[in-house]
Design a protein around this motif. Sequence first.
Motif, PDB file in Angstrom:
ATOM      1  N   LEU A   1       0.826  -1.210   0.000  1.00 16.19           N
ATOM      2  CA  LEU A   1       0.000   0.000   0.000  1.00 16.19           C
ATOM      3  C   LEU A   1       0.855   1.253   0.000  1.00 16.19           C
ATOM      4  CD1 LEU A   1      -2.897  -0.976   2.458  1.00 16.19           C
ATOM      5  CD2 LEU A   1      -3.039  -0.604  -0.015  1.00 16.19           C
ATOM      6  N   CYS A   2       1.935   1.237   0.774  1.00 14.08           N
ATOM      7  CA  CYS A   2       2.835   2.387   0.799  1.00 14.08           C
ATOM      8  C   CYS A   2       3.476   2.588  -0.564  1.00 14.08           C
ATOM      9  CB  CYS A   2       3.902   2.204   1.877  1.00 14.08           C
ATOM     10  SG  CYS A   2       5.046   3.590   2.041  1.00 14.08           S
ATOM     11  N   LEU A   3       3.900   1.492  -1.186  1.00 14.75           N
ATOM     12  CA  LEU A   3       4.471   1.593  -2.528  1.00 14.75           C
ATOM     13  C   LEU A   3       3.457   2.164  -3.505  1.00 14.75           C
ATOM     14  CD1 LEU A   3       6.741   0.960  -4.566  1.00 14.75           C
ATOM     15  CD2 LEU A   3       5.748  -1.324  -4.816  1.00 14.75           C
ATOM     16  N   SER A   4       2.223   1.736  -3.394  1.00 15.25           N
ATOM     17  CA  SER A   4       1.178   2.239  -4.282  1.00 15.25           C
ATOM     18  C   SER A   4       0.990   3.745  -4.122  1.00 15.25           C
ATOM     19  CB  SER A   4      -0.138   1.505  -4.001  1.00 15.25           C
ATOM     20  OG  SER A   4      -1.173   2.003  -4.820  1.00 15.25           O
ATOM     21  N   ARG A   5       0.967   4.226  -2.880  1.00 15.27           N
ATOM     22  CA  ARG A   5       0.797   5.664  -2.645  1.00 15.27           C
ATOM     23  C   ARG A   5       1.981   6.462  -3.180  1.00 15.27           C
ATOM     24  NH1 ARG A   5      -2.115   3.867   2.116  1.00 15.27           N
ATOM     25  NH2 ARG A   5      -0.181   3.600   3.289  1.00 15.27           N
ATOM     26  N   LEU A   6       3.184   5.917  -3.008  1.00 18.46           N
ATOM     27  CA  LEU A   6       4.367   6.621  -3.520  1.00 18.46           C
ATOM     28  C   LEU A   6       4.329   6.709  -5.041  1.00 18.46           C
ATOM     29  CD1 LEU A   6       7.311   5.221  -1.337  1.00 18.46           C
ATOM     30  CD2 LEU A   6       6.178   7.426  -1.166  1.00 18.46           C
ATOM     31  N   LEU A   7       4.040   5.612  -5.689  1.00 16.81           N
ATOM     32  CA  LEU A   7       4.005   5.600  -7.146  1.00 16.81           C
ATOM     33  C   LEU A   7       2.911   6.519  -7.689  1.00 16.81           C
ATOM     34  CD1 LEU A   7       4.533   1.780  -7.806  1.00 16.81           C
ATOM     35  CD2 LEU A   7       6.170   3.613  -8.220  1.00 16.81           C
ATOM     36  N   SER A   8       1.818   6.609  -6.976  1.00 17.07           N
ATOM     37  CA  SER A   8       0.719   7.481  -7.417  1.00 17.07           C
ATOM     38  C   SER A   8       1.116   8.952  -7.344  1.00 17.07           C
ATOM     39  CB  SER A   8      -0.520   7.244  -6.547  1.00 17.07           C
ATOM     40  OG  SER A   8      -0.957   5.906  -6.655  1.00 17.07           O
ATOM     41  N   SER A   9       1.995   9.294  -6.375  1.00 16.05           N
ATOM     42  CA  SER A   9       2.409  10.689  -6.188  1.00 16.05           C
ATOM     43  C   SER A   9       3.597  11.066  -7.057  1.00 16.05           C
ATOM     44  CB  SER A   9       2.765  10.943  -4.717  1.00 16.05           C
ATOM     45  OG  SER A   9       1.668  10.668  -3.877  1.00 16.05           O
ATOM     46  N   LEU A  10       4.456  10.100  -7.359  1.00 17.44           N
ATOM     47  CA  LEU A  10       5.694  10.400  -8.078  1.00 17.44           C
ATOM     48  C   LEU A  10       5.507  10.123  -9.570  1.00 17.44           C
ATOM     49  CD1 LEU A  10       8.193   8.771  -5.544  1.00 17.44           C
ATOM     50  CD2 LEU A  10       7.334  11.119  -5.599  1.00 17.44           C
ATOM     51  N   SER A  11       4.814  11.016 -10.229  1.00 13.85           N
ATOM     52  CA  SER A  11       4.474  10.813 -11.639  1.00 13.85           C
ATOM     53  C   SER A  11       5.677  10.972 -12.563  1.00 13.85           C
ATOM     54  CB  SER A  11       3.374  11.793 -12.062  1.00 13.85           C
ATOM     55  OG  SER A  11       3.789  13.134 -11.831  1.00 13.85           O
ATOM     56  N   SER A  12       6.772  11.582 -12.060  1.00 13.16           N
ATOM     57  CA  SER A  12       7.963  11.783 -12.886  1.00 13.16           C
ATOM     58  C   SER A  12       8.975  10.651 -12.744  1.00 13.16           C
ATOM     59  CB  SER A  12       8.648  13.109 -12.515  1.00 13.16           C
ATOM     60  OG  SER A  12       7.785  14.204 -12.717  1.00 13.16           O
ATOM     61  N   LEU A  13       8.619   9.654 -11.947  1.00 13.16           N
ATOM     62  CA  LEU A  13       9.561   8.585 -11.644  1.00 13.16           C
ATOM     63  C   LEU A  13       9.929   7.801 -12.904  1.00 13.16           C
ATOM     64  CD1 LEU A  13      10.915   7.503  -9.035  1.00 13.16           C
ATOM     65  CD2 LEU A  13       9.163   5.721  -8.994  1.00 13.16           C
ATOM     66  N   ARG A  14      11.253   7.597 -13.085  1.00 12.10           N
ATOM     67  CA  ARG A  14      11.740   6.816 -14.219  1.00 12.10           C
ATOM     68  C   ARG A  14      12.615   5.642 -13.785  1.00 12.10           C
ATOM     69  NH1 ARG A  14       8.201   9.225 -15.675  1.00 12.10           N
ATOM     70  NH2 ARG A  14       7.966  10.655 -17.431  1.00 12.10           N
ATOM     71  N   SER A  15      13.064   5.642 -12.535  1.00 10.98           N
ATOM     72  CA  SER A  15      13.918   4.566 -12.038  1.00 10.98           C
ATOM     73  C   SER A  15      13.492   4.211 -10.618  1.00 10.98           C
ATOM     74  CB  SER A  15      15.392   5.007 -12.047  1.00 10.98           C
ATOM     75  OG  SER A  15      16.216   4.023 -11.455  1.00 10.98           O
ATOM     76  N   LEU A  16      13.297   2.902 -10.356  1.00  6.17           N
ATOM     77  CA  LEU A  16      12.827   2.439  -9.051  1.00  6.17           C
ATOM     78  C   LEU A  16      13.611   1.202  -8.626  1.00  6.17           C
ATOM     79  CD1 LEU A  16      10.721   2.421  -6.692  1.00  6.17           C
ATOM     80  CD2 LEU A  16       9.303   0.964  -8.158  1.00  6.17           C
ATOM     81  N   ALA A  17      13.979   1.163  -7.330  1.00  3.58           N
ATOM     82  CA  ALA A  17      14.608  -0.016  -6.739  1.00  3.58           C
ATOM     83  C   ALA A  17      13.911  -0.305  -5.419  1.00  3.58           C
ATOM     84  CB  ALA A  17      16.105   0.223  -6.519  1.00  3.58           C
ATOM     85  N   PHE A  18      13.440  -1.563  -5.241  1.00  2.11           N
ATOM     86  CA  PHE A  18      12.718  -1.903  -4.013  1.00  2.11           C
ATOM     87  C   PHE A  18      12.769  -3.411  -3.797  1.00  2.11           C
ATOM     88  CE2 PHE A  18       9.615  -3.120  -7.032  1.00  2.11           C
ATOM     89  CZ  PHE A  18       8.621  -3.850  -6.401  1.00  2.11           C
ATOM     90  N   ASP A  19      12.261  -3.852  -2.640  1.00  2.86           N
ATOM     91  CA  ASP A  19      12.238  -5.269  -2.283  1.00  2.86           C
ATOM     92  C   ASP A  19      10.855  -5.864  -2.523  1.00  2.86           C
ATOM     93  OD1 ASP A  19      14.820  -4.971  -1.434  1.00  2.86           O
ATOM     94  OD2 ASP A  19      14.340  -4.881   0.701  1.00  2.86           O
ATOM     95  N   VAL A  20      10.829  -7.098  -3.020  1.00  3.03           N
ATOM     96  CA  VAL A  20       9.584  -7.853  -3.153  1.00  3.03           C
ATOM     97  C   VAL A  20       9.581  -8.899  -2.044  1.00  3.03           C
ATOM     98  CG1 VAL A  20       8.184  -9.325  -4.630  1.00  3.03           C
ATOM     99  CG2 VAL A  20       9.526  -7.471  -5.639  1.00  3.03           C
ATOM    100  N   ARG A  21       8.840  -8.636  -0.997  1.00  2.00           N
ATOM    101  CA  ARG A  21       8.814  -9.501   0.181  1.00  2.00           C
ATOM    102  C   ARG A  21       7.583 -10.413   0.143  1.00  2.00           C
ATOM    103  NH1 ARG A  21      12.695  -8.258   3.663  1.00  2.00           N
ATOM    104  NH2 ARG A  21      13.807  -6.282   3.373  1.00  2.00           N
ATOM    105  N   PRO A  22       7.533 -11.420   1.041  1.00  2.00           N
ATOM    106  CA  PRO A  22       6.401 -12.362   1.026  1.00  2.00           C
ATOM    107  C   PRO A  22       5.033 -11.701   1.131  1.00  2.00           C
ATOM    108  CG  PRO A  22       8.177 -13.274   2.333  1.00  2.00           C
ATOM    109  CD  PRO A  22       8.602 -11.882   1.959  1.00  2.00           C
ATOM    110  N   CYS A  23       4.965 -10.518   1.749  1.00  7.08           N
ATOM    111  CA  CYS A  23       3.668  -9.851   1.900  1.00  7.08           C
ATOM    112  C   CYS A  23       3.286  -9.019   0.680  1.00  7.08           C
ATOM    113  CB  CYS A  23       3.686  -8.961   3.145  1.00  7.08           C
ATOM    114  SG  CYS A  23       4.981  -7.698   3.117  1.00  7.08           S
ATOM    115  N   PHE A  24       4.142  -8.987  -0.346  1.00  6.68           N
ATOM    116  CA  PHE A  24       3.864  -8.145  -1.508  1.00  6.68           C
ATOM    117  C   PHE A  24       2.662  -8.673  -2.288  1.00  6.68           C
ATOM    118  CE2 PHE A  24       4.354  -7.256  -6.049  1.00  6.68           C
ATOM    119  CZ  PHE A  24       4.379  -5.878  -6.024  1.00  6.68           C
ATOM    120  N   ASN A  25       1.818  -7.727  -2.709  1.00  3.08           N
ATOM    121  CA  ASN A  25       0.616  -8.076  -3.468  1.00  3.08           C
ATOM    122  C   ASN A  25       0.404  -7.014  -4.536  1.00  3.08           C
ATOM    123  OD1 ASN A  25      -1.825  -8.848  -4.503  1.00  3.08           O
ATOM    124  ND2 ASN A  25      -2.954  -8.770  -2.563  1.00  3.08           N
ATOM    125  N   SER A  26       0.672  -7.362  -5.787  1.00  6.24           N
ATOM    126  CA  SER A  26       0.544  -6.398  -6.884  1.00  6.24           C
ATOM    127  C   SER A  26      -0.901  -5.963  -7.104  1.00  6.24           C
ATOM    128  CB  SER A  26       1.108  -6.994  -8.172  1.00  6.24           C
ATOM    129  OG  SER A  26       0.414  -8.180  -8.522  1.00  6.24           O
TER     130      SER A  26
END
Length: 730
Positions: free
Chosen positions: A139-164
Motif C-alpha cells: 500500500l505504501c508503494l502504491s501511494r508513492l508511485l501514485s504521487s511520483l508521476s515523474s519517476l523513471r527509475s525504481l529499486a525496491f524489495d519484493v517480500r512475502p507480503c507483496f501483493n501487486s
Amino acid sequence: MNEAVSGIVEGMDRQIEQAICDKDTLSSASVGMSDLSDEILLCILRNVPVCDLLTNVANVCQKLHMLCYDKTLLTNVRLSEEYLADDQLVRHTLKLLANHVQSLNLNSCYWLSGSTLEQLARCRGVTHLDVTGCRLTSLCLSRLLSSLSSLRSLAFDVRPCFNSALLSSEAVDSLNRLKELRQTLFTPSYGVVPCCAQLRKLMLQFDISDVTREGVGVCCQLMVGQSSVPHYEQLEEFTARLAPGEVNQTLLLLYLAVFSVHIPKHLRVFLVSIPGPNPAHWPAAPSLAQSLGRRGDLMALQLPRTWLDPMSLKRALEGNSPKHLSFSRCPALWPQVFQSLLNGGVRDATQLISLNLSGINHVPYSESRSVEDQLVAETMCQVATACSNVKHLNLMHTHYHHECSPGLDGETHLCASLGRFKHLRSLTLPACALSDGVNMNHISARNLAPSLLFQGLKKAPRVGLQNYKPDSEPSLAGDSTSGLSSLIDGCQSLETFELIGPGFASALPRLEPCTRASVEPRGMCAWARGVGDAHLAALESLPRLRRLTLAGLPGVLRGTGLVQLSRQCRDLRVLSLANLGSLKTMNYTAALLETLTQCTQLQELRLEQPYLNANASFFEALSSCSCLQRLCLISRSGTFDPSATETFMERCCQVVMCHMFMGGTLVACRTLQKSLLDRFSIERSALSVVIYPLQHEDLPSVIRGIPLTLLDRITLFQSHVAQPPHLSPM
C-alpha cells in the motif's frame, strides 16, 4: 550545530589560518571559512551529510544557507549511510528537500518506519528512487508511485507480503513509464515487472530460501500459470544475481522464458551470476550469445559456465568493445577468452574497465598440477597491454607458481605483468601469485630443527609474546618480495586489494554449500604457504589503499607485516582478516591489537579466526577506531567479554552494526545481545546487533533475518572485485 559539523568548521578554520598566516609578514591576519570562494565552500559542503547540511549548516549564516540549497548539492541525495539519522530527522530533511531533489537513495535504510517512508511522496520531482532494504508495504508503494508521476527509475524489495493487486491504477501508470527497475526478491514473484512495458534496464537479485523459517518448502509452481508475463520489448540491460538455492534458479528461468522466444533487439548488457558448481541449464544461451554479437554494441557479459561454449563466446565478443566481462569459474572458456582479447576478436579492448577471471583455470587440486592449469605471466602481460584501461581485475581461485632458478635469469613474474595495469583501482589475487618461489632453504631448516632440538643444540621456542618486536619477527616466507614490489610500483592507484589463499571458506553457512564444493585442501599449495609477514609489510607502499582483505594465509606467523602496513596506510577504511597463520591457535594477537590502534579511520572490520579471544584488551584496542561503524567477528571456538563489549560500544558511538558469531552458550549470547539493544538502540536507530553461537543449529534462520545489505557487506568473505556494478552488493 552538532559536534560533527562544528568540528569540521573549526578544523577547516585552523588549517586555513595555519596555511596562510606567515608570522613574519601576516602576524595579525586571519582567514575563516566565510572568506573562501563559493566554489571552494561547495567542495567542502559536498562532504557534509545532507541531514546536517540542511538542519545545521544552513542555519549558520545567510551565505551558507544559500550555498546549502545549491542545486549541485541537493539534486542527487544519498541517505543510505546516515546511520545516526532517526525517523524524525529524516522526515524533517525530506520536507526541506521536497522541491529540490531529483534522485533519492535510501538503499539499506532498514531502520526507517513506514510512516517516514510515506513522506517520500512530498518529493514529487523525484525521477530516481531507491528504497531497497526499506520496510515498504504494498500500500505504501502504491501511494508513492501514485504521487511520483515523474519517476523513471525504481529499486525496491519484493517480500512475502507483496501483493501487486493492491497497486492503484495511478501507480500502475507510473510503473508503465519506468525505464529502470531493480527488484530484490525474497519470495517467488514477478513483482512489478509485468507492469513495466517501457523498461530499458532490469536488475534482479534473488534471495529466496528453499525452505521457510517454519521448515516448509518453497516452490514456484504458482507463477507458471500467471498471464502477466514480462516481455522486455525495449530492454537494453538485464542483470541477475542469485543466492544459493534451487528456487532462485527456477525463478530465474521463469524470468528468462521470454528470451527463448524473442531476444530484445537492443539488448547490450546481459549479466547472470549463479553460485555453485552446477548452475541450471538454459538452452537459449547460445542463441542469446549469437544475438548479442550481431550488433556490435555489447557493453557487458557474464554467464554461468554451463551456458556458454567457446564458439558461442567467440561469436558474442567478435566485433564488440565491452566494458565489463566476467568469466568466473569457466575453465572451458579460458583459451577463447584470451584469444578474443589478444587476437582481434574484440574490436577495441581498451574500452574494457573490469575483468573477472576468478577460477578461470580452476581444476581439482593435485600435487602434480600441470603448468597448463596456471596463469601465464607473459599472457597476462599481453592482456595488460591490450586492455590498458582496466580498473578492476579479479584472479581469485587461480594459481601461479613462479620458478626462481638461482644464478639464471628467471621468467617474468606474474606481479610484474600485473604492474602494467597502470589504472587498476581494485585487485583480487590468489596468495601464491605473490610468491617469488618455494624457499627450499626454509624447508630444509624446518626439517633440520627437530633434530637440533633433540640434541640440545637449540633452545625450545618461548611461548607467548613477552618480547614482541614488530620489526624483527621472521616470516615463514622468504625475504624476497621483488615480485610484489614490481606490482606495487606499477599500481600506485590501488584502493582495494584482496589476497585470498587456496582452501579458504568462511565458517558462516549462508554460502557454504556452493563455496565448499570447489575449495582446495588448505596448505596444499607450497607457493601460497610462502606468503607471509614480509609480503604484508610491502603493502605499506600503496598510498591510496582503503579496503584490504587477507584470508587463508598460513604463512603469516606473528602479524608483524600488519603492524608495518597500518603505520603507513593510515586511511584504511575497510579491513577483513580471516584464518591467518595457524588455525589451532592465534599467534598474531599482539600484532592485531597494535594494528587496530593505528587504524583510526577504520569504518568496517571483519575478523574470522577459530580461536579469537575478544577480551578487554581486544576491545580496548578496537576502541581506538573511533570512526568504526560495522563490526563482524566469526570464531568457532572464540570467547568474548560481555562487559568489555558494552564498554567498547559506549566509546565508539558510531557503531551501528555489531555481529558476533562465536563460541559460548546461547544464553550468554542472547543476554549480551539484549543488553546492547536495550542500552544503545534508542540513540542509534540503525543499530543491528546479532550475537549467536556459530555452531548452533538455528544459525541459518538467524542469518536470514539480518538485513541483506549488511550480510553482503560484512558477514561474508566473498570477493566483489571486478563484479559489474549491477552485480555488486546493493
